[in-house]
Write a protein that holds these residues in place. Structure first.
Motif, PDB file in Angstrom:
ATOM      1  N   ALA A  81       0.825  -1.202   0.000  1.00 11.73           N
ATOM      2  CA  ALA A  81       0.000   0.000   0.000  1.00 11.73           C
ATOM      3  C   ALA A  81       0.862   1.257   0.000  1.00 11.73           C
ATOM      4  CB  ALA A  81      -0.925   0.003   1.209  1.00 11.73           C
ATOM      5  N   ASN A  85      -2.434   1.821   6.630  1.00 11.79           N
ATOM      6  CA  ASN A  85      -3.127   2.252   7.845  1.00 11.79           C
ATOM      7  C   ASN A  85      -3.147   1.091   8.831  1.00 11.79           C
ATOM      8  OD1 ASN A  85      -4.753   3.332   9.822  1.00 11.79           O
ATOM      9  ND2 ASN A  85      -6.635   3.264   8.620  1.00 11.79           N
ATOM     10  N   HIS A  89      -5.348  -1.391   6.470  1.00 15.37           N
ATOM     11  CA  HIS A  89      -5.050  -1.282   5.037  1.00 15.37           C
ATOM     12  C   HIS A  89      -3.560  -1.421   4.821  1.00 15.37           C
ATOM     13  CE1 HIS A  89      -4.960  -0.039   0.909  1.00 15.37           C
ATOM     14  NE2 HIS A  89      -4.370   1.104   1.172  1.00 15.37           N
ATOM     15  N   ASP A  92      -2.442  -2.481  -1.815  1.00 12.87           N
ATOM     16  CA  ASP A  92      -3.141  -1.781  -2.899  1.00 12.87           C
ATOM     17  C   ASP A  92      -3.217  -2.684  -4.115  1.00 12.87           C
ATOM     18  OD1 ASP A  92      -3.643   0.578  -1.563  1.00 12.87           O
ATOM     19  OD2 ASP A  92      -1.864   1.623  -2.335  1.00 12.87           O
ATOM     20  N   SER A 120      -9.483  -4.256   5.723  1.00 11.47           N
ATOM     21  CA  SER A 120     -10.321  -3.546   4.748  1.00 11.47           C
ATOM     22  C   SER A 120      -9.894  -3.797   3.307  1.00 11.47           C
ATOM     23  CB  SER A 120     -10.303  -2.035   5.020  1.00 11.47           C
ATOM     24  OG  SER A 120      -9.029  -1.487   4.701  1.00 11.47           O
ATOM     25  N   ASP A 121      -8.912  -4.651   3.093  1.00 11.38           N
ATOM     26  CA  ASP A 121      -8.368  -4.858   1.741  1.00 11.38           C
ATOM     27  C   ASP A 121      -9.184  -5.844   0.907  1.00 11.38           C
ATOM     28  OD1 ASP A 121      -6.330  -3.061   2.176  1.00 11.38           O
ATOM     29  OD2 ASP A 121      -4.982  -4.589   2.985  1.00 11.38           O
TER      30      ASP A 121
END
Length: 222
Positions: A81, A85, A89, A92, A120-121
């Protein structure tokens, strides 16, 4: 007896069963109290639509749908990512500027766990309820012409996943030119969307040994 006929010239056997006659009778029998006939149920094998992954979890139709989705589906690939976070997270989807994940072996031992999917990914796209992480592409290796052991784990932490058995492992041979290597496939169970994923490695006979990689997942509707 109805449904049997004596043998003779051209007959299958002396007491050949008249399958159509039997079916005519069994079609009248209820299927465990349901209002559908046996032929209505068996016709689903070839002639009726099944619910697949929209149906009852662990049913035969569901399992067949699961296999179909694993064999024929859209993949989503991930790298590190850009703005992580915490454990929420960390990955990406692939795009310009996305760097690979890096794991490092210990001293003749497993290295530290590195988180590769945050809470949350996933789902990666749409409303997929589950995923399986099944493929990685190594783009750089500190130790070439050597064997790495790799583990991917799923749960609150790598340590917790290892204790519960929620992990997979495989061997990866690092060739002299890693840039020519193909993606490595491996087996994992499906995980609920939002389940965290972790990775670590051990480099045979070495003190440290980094692996840089991207990875791909399949998504499932239910």
């Amino acid at each position: 007896m109805s449904g049997f006929r004596a043998g003779g010239a051209g007959s299958v056997s002396a007491t050949a069963i008249d399958v159509e006659a039997i079916r005519a009778v069994t079609d009248l029998l209820p299927d465990a109290g349901a209002l559908t006939s046996i032929s209505d149920e068996t016709s689903k094998i070839d002639n009726a639509v099944t619910d697949g992954l929209a149906g009852v979890n662990n049913s035969l139709a569901y399992r067949v749908g699961e296999i179909e989705r694993h064999m024929h589906s859209y993949e989503s690939w991930f790298g590190l990512a850009l703005a992580p976070n915490a454990e929420i997270h960390v990955a990406d989807r692939l795009g310009t500027g996305i760097d690979p994940f890096v794991i490092d072996a210990g001293n003749l031992a497993w290295g530290s766990w590195v988180q590769v999917l945050g809470s949350s990914d996933t789902p990666a796209r749409g409303s997929n309820e589950n995923y399986d992480l099944h493929r990685m592409l190594v783009v750089a290796a500190e130790r070439t012409t050597n064997v790495y052991f790799v583990q991917f784990a799923f749960g609150a932490s790598g340590v917790a996943a290892l204790a519960s058995g929620s992990y997979t492992e495989f061997a990866f041979y690092s060739p002299a030119s890693v840039s020519r290597s193909a993606p490595t496939d491996f087996q994992t169970r499906r995980q609920a969307a939002g389940t965290k994923a972790w990775a670590r490695c051990l480099c045979r006979g070495q003190n440290t040994g980094t692996l840089s990689f991207y990875f791909g997942i399949h998504g499932y509707e239910g």
